[in-house]
Design an enzyme around this catalytic site. Structure first.
Site, PDB file in Angstrom:
ATOM      1  CG  HIS A  20      -0.253  -0.328   2.531  1.00  0.00           C
ATOM      2  ND1 HIS A  20       0.050  -1.443   2.847  1.00  0.00           N
ATOM      3  CD2 HIS A  20       0.265   0.588   3.451  1.00  0.00           C
ATOM      4  CE1 HIS A  20       0.830  -1.578   4.088  1.00  0.00           C
ATOM      5  NE2 HIS A  20       0.632  -0.252   4.413  1.00  0.00           N
ATOM      6  CG  HIS A  69       1.035   4.963   4.337  1.00  0.00           C
ATOM      7  ND1 HIS A  69       0.095   4.823   5.291  1.00  0.00           N
ATOM      8  CD2 HIS A  69       1.759   3.907   4.530  1.00  0.00           C
ATOM      9  CE1 HIS A  69       0.151   3.782   6.020  1.00  0.00           C
ATOM     10  NE2 HIS A  69       1.398   3.055   5.243  1.00  0.00           N
TER      11      HIS A  69
HETATM   12  P1  5GP Z   1       1.758   0.106   7.281  1.00  0.00           P
HETATM   13  O1  5GP Z   1       2.196   0.367   8.753  1.00  0.00           O
HETATM   14  O2  5GP Z   1       1.611  -1.393   7.112  1.00  0.00           O
HETATM   15  O3  5GP Z   1       2.547   1.021   6.335  1.00  0.00           O
HETATM   16  O4  5GP Z   1       0.240   0.615   7.352  1.00  0.00           O
HETATM   17  C1  5GP Z   1      -0.727  -0.147   7.508  1.00  0.00           C
HETATM   18  C2  5GP Z   1      -1.968   0.849   7.845  1.00  0.00           C
HETATM   19  O5  5GP Z   1      -3.122   0.319   7.555  1.00  0.00           O
HETATM   20  C3  5GP Z   1      -1.911   1.521   8.972  1.00  0.00           C
HETATM   21  O6  5GP Z   1      -1.672   2.942   8.797  1.00  0.00           O
HETATM   22  C4  5GP Z   1      -3.179   1.197   9.623  1.00  0.00           C
HETATM   23  O7  5GP Z   1      -3.824   2.400  10.229  1.00  0.00           O
HETATM   24  C5  5GP Z   1      -4.150   0.913   8.448  1.00  0.00           C
HETATM   25  N1  5GP Z   1      -5.168   0.028   8.663  1.00  0.00           N
HETATM   26  C6  5GP Z   1      -4.975  -1.006   9.354  1.00  0.00           C
HETATM   27  N2  5GP Z   1      -6.182  -1.783   9.358  1.00  0.00           N
HETATM   28  C7  5GP Z   1      -6.997  -1.140   8.589  1.00  0.00           C
HETATM   29  C8  5GP Z   1      -8.262  -1.169   8.195  1.00  0.00           C
HETATM   30  O8  5GP Z   1      -9.137  -2.312   8.658  1.00  0.00           O
HETATM   31  N3  5GP Z   1      -9.110  -0.306   7.518  1.00  0.00           N
HETATM   32  C9  5GP Z   1      -8.272   0.814   7.177  1.00  0.00           C
HETATM   33  N4  5GP Z   1      -8.960   1.837   6.554  1.00  0.00           N
HETATM   34  N5  5GP Z   1      -6.934   1.014   7.633  1.00  0.00           N
HETATM   35  C10 5GP Z   1      -6.472   0.013   8.231  1.00  0.00           C
END
Ligand code: 5GP
Ligand code: ZN
Length: 152
Positions: free
Chosen positions: A110, A112
């Protein structure tokens, strides 16, 4: 274009695949046949948005060129829409975390989009300047190690 990577493929136990299939709801702001963009639940800053490929791919290391071109070409359009949604947004950090050590917590790739409001908002990033520890030979050795690994 390689249809294998662009065809949706879902992984078991992946929360973002469940968002893609509608099993988990999301505040979707954009979608097409390649990507879905939805509000990050954490809202690190207001408007914090995630852009995900519609096929399960773990991280940047698993993309092929066609999937990367398709996904990343959508980013400017979505970023412009997020920025235009609030005149208080004056900048944006665009981040893609790969691996636990790099703060990846959801292993469906993903991107951001983090809108920036002021230097006092809730987002921080630190780049330490270590250049004092590197000689020209050190830079050249690192350069050669990376170049030796390039594919194609
Ligand atoms: P990472 O830390 O992997 O770069 O980012 C994962 C992101 O996914 C986090 O910022 C977290 O808030 C978001 N996230 C986790 N679970 C969910 C969810 O069920 N729905 C949404 N909309 N965001 C999520
Ligand atoms: Zn997934």
């Amino acid at each position: 274009m390689d249809q294998m990577t662009l065809e949706p493929h879902y992984a078991d136990d992946c929360i973002f695949c469940k968002i893609l299939t509608g099993d988990i709801p999301s505040y979707t702001v954009y979608e097409d046949n390649i990507v879905k963009a939805f509000l990050d639940i954490s809202q690190g800053t207001p408007g914090h948005t995630l852009v995900i490929p519609k096929t399960h791919v773990q991280d940047i290391f698993a993309y092929d060129a066609d999937l990367a071109a398709a996904v990343f070409s959508r980013i400017p359009k979505i970023a412009r829409a997020v920025k235009a949604s609030d005149p208080a947004i004056t900048g944006m950090n665009i981040l893609n975390n790969n691996g636990k050590v790099a703060y990846q917590s959801v292993f469906h790739s993903h991107i951001h989009l983090v809108p920036r409001y002021t230097d006092q908002d809730d987002f921080k990033m630190i780049f330490k300047d270590n250049s004092g520890n590197y000689t020209p030979a050190d830079y050249a050795a690192i350069q050669e190690k990376i170049k030796a690994q390039l594919e194609g």
